[in-house]
Design a protein around this motif. Sequence first.
Motif, PDB file in Angstrom:
ATOM      1  N   ILE A 180      41.700  44.253  36.357  1.00 23.24           N
ATOM      2  CA  ILE A 180      41.651  45.467  35.559  1.00 23.24           C
ATOM      3  C   ILE A 180      42.947  46.224  35.851  1.00 23.24           C
ATOM      4  O   ILE A 180      43.186  46.648  36.982  1.00 23.24           O
ATOM      5  N   GLY A 181      43.806  46.362  34.841  1.00 21.27           N
ATOM      6  CA  GLY A 181      45.098  46.989  35.076  1.00 21.27           C
ATOM      7  C   GLY A 181      45.876  46.230  36.119  1.00 21.27           C
ATOM      8  O   GLY A 181      46.109  45.027  36.003  1.00 21.27           O
ATOM      9  N   SER A 182      46.272  46.917  37.178  1.00 22.03           N
ATOM     10  CA  SER A 182      47.038  46.271  38.252  1.00 22.03           C
ATOM     11  C   SER A 182      46.170  45.931  39.463  1.00 22.03           C
ATOM     12  O   SER A 182      46.689  45.708  40.560  1.00 22.03           O
ATOM     13  N   HIS A 183      44.858  45.857  39.263  1.00 20.88           N
ATOM     14  CA  HIS A 183      43.939  45.566  40.361  1.00 20.88           C
ATOM     15  C   HIS A 183      43.260  44.218  40.102  1.00 20.88           C
ATOM     16  O   HIS A 183      42.740  43.978  39.004  1.00 20.88           O
ATOM     17  N   ILE A 184      43.255  43.335  41.104  1.00 18.83           N
ATOM     18  CA  ILE A 184      42.603  42.033  40.988  1.00 18.83           C
ATOM     19  C   ILE A 184      41.458  41.992  41.983  1.00 18.83           C
ATOM     20  O   ILE A 184      41.607  42.389  43.147  1.00 18.83           O
TER      21      ILE A 184
END
Length: 847
Positions: A371-375
């Motif tokens: 999600i966005g820059s979060h894994i």
Amino acid sequence: MNCFNIRSLALAMALSTVSIGAVADVIEDFEDGDFAGWTTSGTVAINTQKTIGNYSMRLRGGATAERSFAADGDVTVALAATSLETNNFCDVYVSEDGVNWGSSLITLNKVQDNGTFTTATTTTNGGTTYIRYVQTGSAADYCYADGISIVGAGVPTPSVGVSGSGSFGDVLVGDSATNTITVSNTGNANLDVSAISGISGASAPFSLANDNCSNSAVAPDSSCSFDVVFAPTAETASSATLTIANNDSNQTVALSGTGTGTPPEPPEPTGDLHVFTGSGNVARTALTINDLNGSSLSVMDFSHYSHGVAEIDADNSNAQEPTNTFEGRLVLNGGNATALNFNEQTSGRGQAGNYNSPGTLPAFDFEFVQIGSHIIPKTRGLIVSGNIGSPDFQDWNYILEPGRVWNETNDAGYSRVAIPFALQENQANCTHNGVITFAFKDDGSITNAAVQIGGETCLYFQYDLTGLVSANYVQGTVSGAATIITDYEAEVANRIPVKPIAELATDYPASNVNVANIGSEQSSAPTTHGVLYNGVHYAGACSTRHGDYPFCEVMSLPSYSTAKTATANFAFALLVEQNSAARNIMVSPNVSECQDGINGTSSIWSDVSVENALDMATGNYRLASYQGDEGSTAVVNEFFLTFTHDEKIAHSCERYIRKSLPNTHFSYHSSDTYIAGVAMDNYSSGDLFDKLVDEVYKPLNLSPVTYTTVRTEGSVADPYWSHGLTWHADDMIKLGQFINDRGVINGQQVLDPSIMDDMLVKGGDLGLETYGSESNYLNGVWTYDMGQRSSPLCPVGSWVSYMSGYGGIGVVMFPNGAVYYYVSDSDAYAFGGAEAELHKISNICGN
């Protein structure tokens, strides 16, 4: 000679009735470490004592175990017994139909309970053989089943099974998705997947990959697998029927999937998830794309793995939001274990020789969503790599944590990923932290993965582990992705606000706080430390041998004995709050293994309550010094280095002798906490640890890493209770604050308030003295009289409560409302530095 041949030879030597030269159609020797296929009642477990080979099946407490085998002929069985009393027996029966059993083939009584195996042979006809073991007696009487061999007329047959889904759902045109199909053989002869037609029917847009089944022989109790790939070229629904031809019965799998058009824009992170605002112009000197696609890797500072993307001041990293989105499986080295560069750090200890392969990274094949820059890994918490003795056993288990994804201008269109993870010692709490980094594109392109372990909390074993590992990005829809993202957003939003610990002095300038003095006692080998005060988490850095750990907020921190407080004693307080009678739970009625005394005498546990065991006040011990028993060789070998419930409870109940009345003498035993946990678990309905997670940890907004714990192996998967949990720093301060709040969550009394008052030394009971008049212990909490220091800040009788864990771990609940935690390998447990500095902000004496 390999292990299998050695074990087979031992079995053949033991079964002297099997004629030389005969080939057994069936051998059941339990060397796979389990009793899969057996129908059991009562207490049945795999045991490592009284065995032919390394394992046997143990029955006690009136247990039975029955299994059918698709073979007949000369049937040989082996049976042993220990601890039988009058009218207690061990029997084994053999039948051709599972209905008419006749007389037992072997019967053992108390005269024959010397642990020696007796063998016997009979003959069956009709194609199927049924074997049944029966134990008649109490929980302290043991029967051991082993050495089953069938040699003869029956023709062994394979038995095919197929698992895995052929349904792919919606897949973007131009992309692909992969499902794995597994073919298993539960019969007693090789399953041959046809060399002529093999696996057929996977026509475009379906295809096969990684086919390990076609033209192969699958051994009994084994399996093979292959991948089905769906790669749509048009926006239409597709279907096909896959046929798996074999020498048992042909199997089919329905394939279906739909090609879809332009995907919707990926969801944006909520306001609580950090977003990168940089240009991507990162000055990278190591782990470049060329380095990741290279062939070697050196140990380096962890900053190269992150370039600041996970630090508190991540806005200064200049990282750019990613243009690629990862969803699917990350597979390292084809899903196989990988030997990496290993360097033990602990000078003079030489612990590596005590492990099978400490420099090996366990098999890695896990799903992630972004999600966005979060894994985010789909599977959180402790991931067990295999039971000890099983073929898939590894020295280390995984803990995977959420990481970050970002763009750098010199990465040729790839997005870069950093995933924090830990390797935790199998069946122990020793935890080694590291990072995995790689780069990928939406089209499935991926570099090698760089892996580095370079810090831990493990006093007895420290090492660096590093290397480049080949990686595959298997794109596909991850089931439950939306929930995974929502839960993660809530997890981040519910963390206590964090500031660097240096800002404690900034926020309270009149106090002249010297933050360097906080945690100074553990400075020889620090992991991390911090302070909760007035709702703010003032966090110290997370130290490694190679710079600060970049993902400090999700660094895996072992509990060791802080779990005695936050699991066993919290569970007790939870039960008592819901049923006041639980305060008087006794050990013997709830732990059958502690019921029988030696030679029929009264058990030393008959007058011991669960609360006595939690207080380390059972009256049962060997050495009178407060920790004299805990470090003995017997405790290490029989409790800490045993991994089944049967072994742990046998030591816990039988090791010690009655020396004093309960609640009169403190003697520290992790095994007493285990007894208490087992008793409470048996007293309550369901799994008590899961109840604790659902009713305490989740409402407290603890991180998902706390939702799992180390458990015993075998059919009885008991939590260790005395240790085995993993925390984040945020969890540690929430647990400390929960004690300060007297067990209240959101205005609701969740834990019994009188027990919480005891933990805070507010209930009038100081507990028992441990090593001196300044130190007591009660309900899993240590207390210290700050007024008895050599230069006290407080008057005598100013008690402070704290949790304590092996190696230099603590959570201190100061009377002024501050919570201080420290994690280290310093083997130091003092906290006078924090006490002095926090006293400058507000009175710490509690008076």
